[in-house]
Design a protein around this motif. Structure first.
Motif, PDB file in Angstrom:
ATOM      1  N   ASP A  14       0.827  -1.214   0.000  1.00  0.00           N
ATOM      2  CA  ASP A  14       0.000   0.000   0.000  1.00  0.00           C
ATOM      3  C   ASP A  14       0.857   1.257   0.000  1.00  0.00           C
ATOM      4  OD1 ASP A  14      -2.247  -1.597   0.036  1.00  0.00           O
ATOM      5  OD2 ASP A  14      -2.631  -1.325   2.190  1.00  0.00           O
ATOM      6  N   ARG A  15       1.946   1.233   0.740  1.00  0.00           N
ATOM      7  CA  ARG A  15       2.841   2.389   0.800  1.00  0.00           C
ATOM      8  C   ARG A  15       3.469   2.651  -0.565  1.00  0.00           C
ATOM      9  NH1 ARG A  15       4.460   6.924   1.223  1.00  0.00           N
ATOM     10  NH2 ARG A  15       6.444   7.465   2.134  1.00  0.00           N
ATOM     11  N   ALA A  16       3.864   1.589  -1.258  1.00  0.00           N
ATOM     12  CA  ALA A  16       4.442   1.742  -2.588  1.00  0.00           C
ATOM     13  C   ALA A  16       3.418   2.342  -3.551  1.00  0.00           C
ATOM     14  CB  ALA A  16       4.937   0.398  -3.106  1.00  0.00           C
ATOM     15  N   VAL A  17       2.176   1.896  -3.436  1.00  0.00           N
ATOM     16  CA  VAL A  17       1.111   2.436  -4.289  1.00  0.00           C
ATOM     17  C   VAL A  17       0.905   3.922  -3.993  1.00  0.00           C
ATOM     18  CG1 VAL A  17      -1.380   2.339  -4.743  1.00  0.00           C
ATOM     19  CG2 VAL A  17      -0.045   0.224  -4.659  1.00  0.00           C
ATOM     20  N   GLU A  18       0.931   4.300  -2.724  1.00  0.00           N
ATOM     21  CA  GLU A  18       0.780   5.715  -2.350  1.00  0.00           C
ATOM     22  C   GLU A  18       1.896   6.569  -2.947  1.00  0.00           C
ATOM     23  OE1 GLU A  18       0.710   5.740   1.907  1.00  0.00           O
ATOM     24  OE2 GLU A  18      -1.345   4.989   2.004  1.00  0.00           O
ATOM     25  N   ILE A  19       3.131   6.050  -2.897  1.00  0.00           N
ATOM     26  CA  ILE A  19       4.263   6.801  -3.449  1.00  0.00           C
ATOM     27  C   ILE A  19       4.094   6.966  -4.953  1.00  0.00           C
ATOM     28  CG2 ILE A  19       6.750   6.717  -3.898  1.00  0.00           C
ATOM     29  CD1 ILE A  19       7.041   5.406  -1.104  1.00  0.00           C
ATOM     30  N   LEU A  20       3.684   5.906  -5.620  1.00  0.00           N
ATOM     31  CA  LEU A  20       3.465   5.995  -7.066  1.00  0.00           C
ATOM     32  C   LEU A  20       2.355   6.983  -7.402  1.00  0.00           C
ATOM     33  CD1 LEU A  20       3.837   2.238  -8.101  1.00  0.00           C
ATOM     34  CD2 LEU A  20       5.356   4.132  -8.742  1.00  0.00           C
ATOM     35  N   GLN A  21       1.297   6.970  -6.614  1.00  0.00           N
ATOM     36  CA  GLN A  21       0.192   7.909  -6.843  1.00  0.00           C
ATOM     37  C   GLN A  21       0.655   9.354  -6.665  1.00  0.00           C
ATOM     38  OE1 GLN A  21      -2.634   6.305  -4.039  1.00  0.00           O
ATOM     39  NE2 GLN A  21      -3.748   5.189  -5.639  1.00  0.00           N
ATOM     40  N   GLU A  22       1.479   9.597  -5.651  1.00  0.00           N
ATOM     41  CA  GLU A  22       2.011  10.943  -5.446  1.00  0.00           C
ATOM     42  C   GLU A  22       2.898  11.371  -6.603  1.00  0.00           C
ATOM     43  OE1 GLU A  22       3.958  11.267  -1.676  1.00  0.00           O
ATOM     44  OE2 GLU A  22       2.123  10.897  -0.556  1.00  0.00           O
ATOM     45  N   MET A  23       3.721  10.436  -7.106  1.00  0.00           N
ATOM     46  CA  MET A  23       4.594  10.757  -8.233  1.00  0.00           C
ATOM     47  C   MET A  23       3.769  11.082  -9.476  1.00  0.00           C
ATOM     48  SD  MET A  23       7.656   8.015  -7.854  1.00  0.00           S
ATOM     49  CE  MET A  23       9.137   8.481  -7.002  1.00  0.00           C
ATOM     50  N   TYR A  24       2.708  10.339  -9.684  1.00  0.00           N
ATOM     51  CA  TYR A  24       1.844  10.602 -10.833  1.00  0.00           C
ATOM     52  C   TYR A  24       1.133  11.950 -10.673  1.00  0.00           C
ATOM     53  CZ  TYR A  24      -1.970  10.187 -14.176  1.00  0.00           C
ATOM     54  OH  TYR A  24      -2.851  10.422 -15.191  1.00  0.00           O
ATOM     55  N   ALA A  25       0.645  12.222  -9.458  1.00  0.00           N
ATOM     56  CA  ALA A  25      -0.046  13.487  -9.196  1.00  0.00           C
ATOM     57  C   ALA A  25       0.887  14.679  -9.359  1.00  0.00           C
ATOM     58  CB  ALA A  25      -0.648  13.479  -7.788  1.00  0.00           C
ATOM     59  N   ASP A  26       2.158  14.508  -9.010  1.00  0.00           N
ATOM     60  CA  ASP A  26       3.143  15.581  -9.151  1.00  0.00           C
ATOM     61  C   ASP A  26       3.658  15.718 -10.589  1.00  0.00           C
ATOM     62  OD1 ASP A  26       2.920  16.099  -6.472  1.00  0.00           O
ATOM     63  OD2 ASP A  26       4.740  15.024  -5.901  1.00  0.00           O
ATOM     64  N   GLY A  27       3.275  14.786 -11.464  1.00  0.00           N
ATOM     65  CA  GLY A  27       3.716  14.844 -12.854  1.00  0.00           C
ATOM     66  C   GLY A  27       5.083  14.241 -13.083  1.00  0.00           C
ATOM     67  N   ARG A  28       5.609  13.512 -12.125  1.00  0.00           N
ATOM     68  CA  ARG A  28       6.924  12.899 -12.274  1.00  0.00           C
ATOM     69  C   ARG A  28       6.858  11.567 -13.007  1.00  0.00           C
ATOM     70  NH1 ARG A  28       9.381  12.846  -6.476  1.00  0.00           N
ATOM     71  NH2 ARG A  28       7.228  12.907  -5.802  1.00  0.00           N
ATOM     72  N   LEU A  38       2.304   0.541 -11.254  1.00  0.00           N
ATOM     73  CA  LEU A  38       1.257   0.201 -10.288  1.00  0.00           C
ATOM     74  C   LEU A  38       0.948  -1.287 -10.348  1.00  0.00           C
ATOM     75  CD1 LEU A  38      -0.768   1.275  -8.203  1.00  0.00           C
ATOM     76  CD2 LEU A  38      -2.369   1.635 -10.085  1.00  0.00           C
ATOM     77  N   GLU A  39       0.862  -1.822 -11.545  1.00  0.00           N
ATOM     78  CA  GLU A  39       0.591  -3.255 -11.705  1.00  0.00           C
ATOM     79  C   GLU A  39       1.722  -4.082 -11.096  1.00  0.00           C
ATOM     80  OE1 GLU A  39      -0.114  -6.445 -15.319  1.00  0.00           O
ATOM     81  OE2 GLU A  39      -0.522  -4.326 -15.687  1.00  0.00           O
ATOM     82  N   LEU A  40       2.969  -3.666 -11.332  1.00  0.00           N
ATOM     83  CA  LEU A  40       4.119  -4.366 -10.750  1.00  0.00           C
ATOM     84  C   LEU A  40       4.071  -4.321  -9.219  1.00  0.00           C
ATOM     85  CD1 LEU A  40       7.023  -3.156 -13.084  1.00  0.00           C
ATOM     86  CD2 LEU A  40       6.062  -5.471 -12.937  1.00  0.00           C
ATOM     87  N   ALA A  41       3.721  -3.159  -8.673  1.00  0.00           N
ATOM     88  CA  ALA A  41       3.668  -3.011  -7.213  1.00  0.00           C
ATOM     89  C   ALA A  41       2.582  -3.896  -6.612  1.00  0.00           C
ATOM     90  CB  ALA A  41       3.431  -1.559  -6.843  1.00  0.00           C
ATOM     91  N   LEU A  50       9.135  -5.511  -5.266  1.00  0.00           N
ATOM     92  CA  LEU A  50       8.516  -4.229  -4.938  1.00  0.00           C
ATOM     93  C   LEU A  50       9.474  -3.070  -5.204  1.00  0.00           C
ATOM     94  CD1 LEU A  50       5.932  -2.961  -3.856  1.00  0.00           C
ATOM     95  CD2 LEU A  50       6.892  -3.107  -1.571  1.00  0.00           C
ATOM     96  N   ASN A  51      10.741  -3.254  -4.822  1.00  0.00           N
ATOM     97  CA  ASN A  51      11.745  -2.209  -5.076  1.00  0.00           C
ATOM     98  C   ASN A  51      11.953  -2.006  -6.569  1.00  0.00           C
ATOM     99  OD1 ASN A  51      12.053  -1.785  -2.360  1.00  0.00           O
ATOM    100  ND2 ASN A  51      13.863  -3.101  -2.177  1.00  0.00           N
ATOM    101  N   GLY A  52      11.748  -3.060  -7.346  1.00  0.00           N
ATOM    102  CA  GLY A  52      11.911  -2.970  -8.798  1.00  0.00           C
ATOM    103  C   GLY A  52      10.889  -2.051  -9.445  1.00  0.00           C
ATOM    104  N   THR A  53       9.787  -1.823  -8.797  1.00  0.00           N
ATOM    105  CA  THR A  53       8.777  -0.919  -9.366  1.00  0.00           C
ATOM    106  C   THR A  53       9.278   0.526  -9.407  1.00  0.00           C
ATOM    107  OG1 THR A  53       7.702  -0.546  -7.243  1.00  0.00           O
ATOM    108  CG2 THR A  53       6.845  -2.344  -8.598  1.00  0.00           C
TER     109      THR A  53
END
Length: 186
Positions: A14-28, A38-41, A50-53
């Motif tokens: 869940d934490r990895a998904v949150e980080i990815l969502q923040e990166m997407y929201a920030d445009g990174r 997200l699918e990999l995570a 998980l680190n590979g994502t």
């Protein structure tokens, strides 16, 4: 067993998904890249997977997100006396002013201090309930041509004693609630 072979917990996923969502929201991260990562995570079973994502994203800063469960709530404004002084006055103002005194306390100091408001609203509701009982008793006494007039002193005594107990209990720091009260004001 190395740390990269350890299984991932749902919280870590869940934490990895949150980080990815923040990166997407920030445009990174672009939309297609976000979906892939997200699918990999979500499918990751080990820490290495998980680190590979996040491969290729290391050069960019990782957001410092604190889950809501670990954030500190806003400080609560505390009152030393918990409204005891004005709360007691609100109860005892029922003697000379009936419901007007507690209503004034609710309208003035009750706006600033929630503890004072709580006590003043309780006193106001009791005084309004007592007023309704006295009015109904007056109507019943009129209809019965004075037969029930002996109840006025008894109801008055109960009103007098309960008003005093309410103020005294508030002065001692209790959250006093009157019996036989319609709580019309919140």
């Amino acid at each position: 067993m190395s740390t990269s072979e350890l299984l991932v917990t749902p919280a870590q996923r869940d934490r990895a998904v949150e980080i990815l969502q923040e990166m997407y929201a920030d445009g990174r991260v672009e939309r297609v890249e976000f979906d892939t990562r997200l699918e990999l995570a979500l499918k990751a079973r080990t820490r290495a997977e998980l680190n590979g994502t996040f491969d290729g994203l290391v050069a960019r800063p990782v957001p410092t997100y604190v889950p809501a469960a670990f954030t500190r709530p806003a400080p609560v404004k505390r009152y030393d006396s918990q409204g005891r002084g004005l709360g007691t006055i609100a109860h005892w103002l029922g003697y000379p002013t009936f419901f007007v005194g507690p209503a004034l306390i609710v309208a003035t100091a009750g706006r600033e201090n929630p503890a004072v408001r709580k006590h003043a609203v309780e006193a106001l509701n009791f005084q309004l309930s007592a007023l309704a009982v006295f009015a109904m008793l007056g109507v019943v006494t009129g209809v019965t041509e004075g037969f029930t007039s002996f109840l006025f002193p008894l109801v008055g005594l109960v009103w007098f004693v309960l008003t005093g107990i309410g103020g005294l209990a508030t002065l001692l720091g209790s959250n006093f609630r009157y019996p036989f009260t319609l709580r019309l004001i919140k």
